[in-house]
Design an enzyme around this catalytic site. Structure first.
Site, short mmCIF file in Angstrom:
data_model
loop_
_atom_site.label_atom_id
_atom_site.label_comp_id
_atom_site.label_asym_id
_atom_site.label_seq_id
_atom_site.Cartn_x
_atom_site.Cartn_y
_atom_site.Cartn_z
N ALA A 9 0.82 -1.21 0.00
CA ALA A 9 0.00 0.00 0.00
C ALA A 9 0.86 1.26 0.00
O ALA A 9 0.46 2.29 0.52
CB ALA A 9 -0.91 -0.01 1.22
N ALA A 10 2.07 1.17 -0.58
CA ALA A 10 2.99 2.30 -0.50
C ALA A 10 2.97 3.17 -1.75
O ALA A 10 3.52 4.26 -1.76
CB ALA A 10 4.41 1.79 -0.26
N GLY A 11 2.33 2.68 -2.81
CA GLY A 11 2.42 3.36 -4.11
C GLY A 11 1.79 4.74 -4.09
O GLY A 11 0.93 5.05 -3.28
N ARG A 15 -1.98 7.54 -11.32
CA ARG A 15 -3.10 7.68 -12.25
C ARG A 15 -4.35 8.27 -11.57
O ARG A 15 -5.28 8.69 -12.22
CB ARG A 15 -3.42 6.31 -12.89
CG ARG A 15 -2.33 5.86 -13.85
CD ARG A 15 -2.34 4.35 -14.07
NE ARG A 15 -1.70 3.64 -12.96
CZ ARG A 15 -1.49 2.32 -12.95
NH1 ARG A 15 -1.89 1.57 -13.96
NH2 ARG A 15 -0.90 1.74 -11.91
N GLN A 72 8.42 1.72 3.13
CA GLN A 72 9.15 1.71 1.85
C GLN A 72 9.38 3.17 1.49
O GLN A 72 8.46 3.87 1.07
CB GLN A 72 8.31 1.01 0.77
CG GLN A 72 9.03 0.85 -0.55
CD GLN A 72 8.12 0.41 -1.69
OE1 GLN A 72 6.90 0.61 -1.63
NE2 GLN A 72 8.70 -0.15 -2.73
N THR A 78 6.66 -3.21 -6.88
CA THR A 78 5.98 -4.13 -5.97
C THR A 78 6.94 -5.15 -5.36
O THR A 78 6.78 -5.55 -4.21
CB THR A 78 4.83 -4.86 -6.71
OG1 THR A 78 5.32 -5.34 -7.97
CG2 THR A 78 3.66 -3.94 -6.98
N ALA A 380 -43.45 28.57 16.99
CA ALA A 380 -42.72 28.85 15.75
C ALA A 380 -41.73 29.98 15.95
O ALA A 380 -42.01 30.96 16.62
CB ALA A 380 -43.71 29.22 14.65
C1 UD1 Z 1 0.03 -4.64 -10.63
C2 UD1 Z 1 0.78 -5.82 -11.22
C3 UD1 Z 1 0.01 -6.30 -12.44
C4 UD1 Z 1 -1.39 -6.70 -12.03
C5 UD1 Z 1 -2.11 -5.57 -11.29
C6 UD1 Z 1 -3.38 -6.09 -10.66
C7 UD1 Z 1 3.17 -5.54 -10.77
C8 UD1 Z 1 4.49 -5.16 -11.32
N1 UD1 Z 1 2.12 -5.44 -11.58
O1 UD1 Z 1 0.04 -3.60 -11.57
O2 UD1 Z 1 0.66 -7.43 -12.99
O3 UD1 Z 1 -2.13 -7.08 -13.17
O4 UD1 Z 1 -1.29 -5.04 -10.25
O5 UD1 Z 1 -4.15 -5.08 -10.10
O6 UD1 Z 1 3.11 -5.95 -9.63
N2 UD1 Z 1 3.03 -0.60 -4.44
C9 UD1 Z 1 3.91 -0.42 -3.39
N3 UD1 Z 1 5.18 0.00 -3.65
C10 UD1 Z 1 5.62 0.24 -4.91
C11 UD1 Z 1 4.71 0.05 -5.98
C12 UD1 Z 1 3.43 -0.37 -5.70
O7 UD1 Z 1 3.56 -0.64 -2.22
O8 UD1 Z 1 6.79 0.61 -5.05
C13 UD1 Z 1 1.65 -1.02 -4.15
C14 UD1 Z 1 0.61 0.00 -4.58
O9 UD1 Z 1 0.29 0.88 -3.51
C15 UD1 Z 1 -0.58 -0.86 -4.97
C16 UD1 Z 1 0.04 -2.18 -5.37
O10 UD1 Z 1 1.36 -2.18 -4.88
O11 UD1 Z 1 -1.46 -1.07 -3.88
C17 UD1 Z 1 0.03 -2.38 -6.88
O12 UD1 Z 1 0.71 -1.31 -7.50
P1 UD1 Z 1 0.17 -0.64 -8.83
O13 UD1 Z 1 1.09 0.44 -9.21
O14 UD1 Z 1 -1.26 -0.34 -8.69
O15 UD1 Z 1 0.37 -1.85 -9.85
P2 UD1 Z 1 -0.39 -2.08 -11.24
O16 UD1 Z 1 0.22 -1.24 -12.27
O17 UD1 Z 1 -1.83 -2.01 -11.04
CA CA Z 2 -3.16 -1.47 -9.36
#
Ligand code: UD1
Ligand code: CA
Length: 473
Positions: A9-11, A15, A72, A78, A380
């Protein structure tokens, strides 16, 4: 065997184009991440690891202490996210379930089935897949043509034109045997279009190292959809709300128009209650049986007894007893407590006040910081003047009082049991029980005044005098 769980959940959620961490965006009133956590908890996972980074403090504040946080600092992918927990994972044995914090529709039953599959297969890595009519944006599952064995996962941005046509996608839900995962994580390299350490690459690495990789296709592809954009957020929100309405209807609630009725996940509604169009029930709202709510009602963190009617009104952190009627056009603010059989009518605002059983505040009133007993009638336009510019003061109106229309009650003030207040009075001192409080100008009628005014300008003078000669009683 022990099952552990890590939720990513660090992303940044690029988008989403938001200042708010993606996993905190709300769905039916709750943060997205809370849904994933709930599914993990229902599965029986104790203290899941949650990887946080972007907006970490906010996430921690909202999600609370029930989980173990892993930081992170830089979001390098991921795979990198899971690596941040490496030290902790080394001390564990058994399997690790990996979930992404942006798949809120995921159900615990689906996870349980997936984990059983992983155990049955005795796999080193299992991935939950889905076949989608439109796989755009997801990682694709690449299988060996002859055997159908999973070879690897390729991200959309790295996929060849042929790979892009594959409709089987990676849901981002995996189960790994920890001894197979850790060496694979160490071998991840950011050699891809996004320059990230992809967790998805661990699948091919485990397979190449001789491990067993298995894949299970989810029965319900809708459930595993990820939220990356506001549009997907809205789609998931609609799905969650549809399901909530379905649950309520199955439990005996009438919803005249589900498409215009918005009920948060944590709301409870009793049977035979009717929800009319354009009704919002938010937060921890609890509604009794046989109520009618709406049309046009917004209730947040409210409690309603049985047989309450609320129409065209806003209620925020209010408590309402049984057989109460609210509205149209009432506003109940935090601390409003309306007891059984009472009535709060049109254009009435109530804040931090009790309205006792059977009492009526039927029209155009402001009741703030007041204690109104039982069987009271508030005329009232009555206003409690609770604020002196610096502090708030209380108004007490004891049982069975009658407050005439358009009275001002200047707090602190007490109207004793059974007392009357004459309409139009500005009450600044206590009224003893059983007394009549009058505080207004005494009326004087100027006989023939209208006709005399028409006759000539001389009369104007007396008219003006007449106005200023009103004296206080
Ligand atoms: C990811 C998968 C993809 C899959 C999709 C499903 C990878 C490389 N790709 O893509 O194959 O079809 O999910 O929904 O795994 N996160 C971190 N740290 C980071 C990057 C991401 O904690 O450095 C977390 C994000 O907060 C998120 C999750 O990982 O909750 C997925 O990241 P996201 O960027 O949404 O991946 P997708 O592009 O959707
Ligand atoms: Ca995603």
């Amino acid at each position: 065997m022990a099952l552990h769980c890590i939720i990513l959940a660090a992303g940044l959620g690029t988008r989403m184009k938001s200042r708010r961490p993606k996993v905190l965006h709300r769905i039916a009133g709750r943060p997205m991440l809370a849904y994933v956590l709930e599914a993990a908890t229902e599965l029986g996972v104790e203290r899941p690891l949650v990887v946080i980074g972007h907006g970490a403090a906010e996430v921690e504040a909202e999600i609370g202490p029930g989980v173990e946080y892993v930081h992170q600092e830089e979001q390098l992918g991921t795979g990198h996210a899971v690596l941040q927990a490496r030290e902790r994972l080394e001390r564990l044995s058994g399997d690790l379930l990996v979930l992404y914090g942006d798949t809120p529709l995921l159900r615990a039953e689906t996870l349980a089935e997936f984990v059983r599959f992983h155990e049955r297969e005795r796999a080193d890595a299992s991935v939950l897949t889905a076949i989608l009519p439109d796989p755009t944006g997801y990682g694709r599952i690449v299988r060996e043509p002859e055997t159908g064995a999973v070879l690897r996962i390729v991200e959309e941005k790295d996929a060849s034109p042929v790979e892009k046509t594959y409709r089987e996608i990676n849901t981002g839900i995996y189960c790994f045997a920890l001894p197979a995962l850790l060496p694979a994580l160490d071998r991840l390299r950011p050699l891809n279009a996004q320059g990230e350490y992809y967790l998805t690459d661990a699948i091919a690495l485990i397979r190449e190292a001789g491990g067993k990789v298995a894949a299970l296709a989810a029965g319900n592809p809708e459930e595993v959809q990820g939220v990356n954009s506001r549009e997907q957020l809205a789609a998931v929100e609609a799905a969650v709300r549809r399901e909530k309405n379905r649950e309520l209807m199955a439990a005996g609630v009438t919803i005249m128009d589900p498409s215009s009725t918005f009920v948060d996940a944590g709301v409870e509604v009793g049977r035979d209650t009717v929800l009319l169009p354009f009704t919002w029930l938010e937060g921890k709202t609890r509604i009794g049986e046989g109520c009618t709510v709406g049309p046009q009602a917004r209730l947040r963190d409210c409690e309603l007894g049985d047989r309450v009617s609320v129409q065209f009104s806003v209620l925020d952190q209010a408590q309402v007893g049984e057989d109460v009627s609210i509205g149209p056009f009432a506003y109940l603010r935090p601390g409003a407590k309306v007891e059984a059989g009472a009535k709060v009518g049109d254009f009435v605002e109530i804040k931090n006040s009790r309205v006792g059983a059977g009492s009526k505040v039927p029209h155009h009133s402001y009741i703030g910081d007041a204690e109104i007993g039982r069987g009271v009638n508030i005329g009232a336009g009555t206003i409690t003047c609770n604020y002196d510019g610096e502090r708030k003061h209380r108004t007490v109106i004891e049982d069975r009082c009658f407050i005439g229309a358009n009275a001002n009650l200047v707090a602190p003030v007490r109207v004793g049991e059974g007392a009357y207040v004459a309409s139009g009075s500005t009450i600044t001192a206590d009224v003893p029980p059983g007394a009549l409080g009058v505080a207004r100008g005494r009326q004087r009628n100027v006989e023939d005044w209208v006709a005399r005014r028409r006759r000539g300008p001389a009369m104007r003078v007396e008219a003006t005098d007449g106005g200023s000669q009103n004296e206080e009683e």
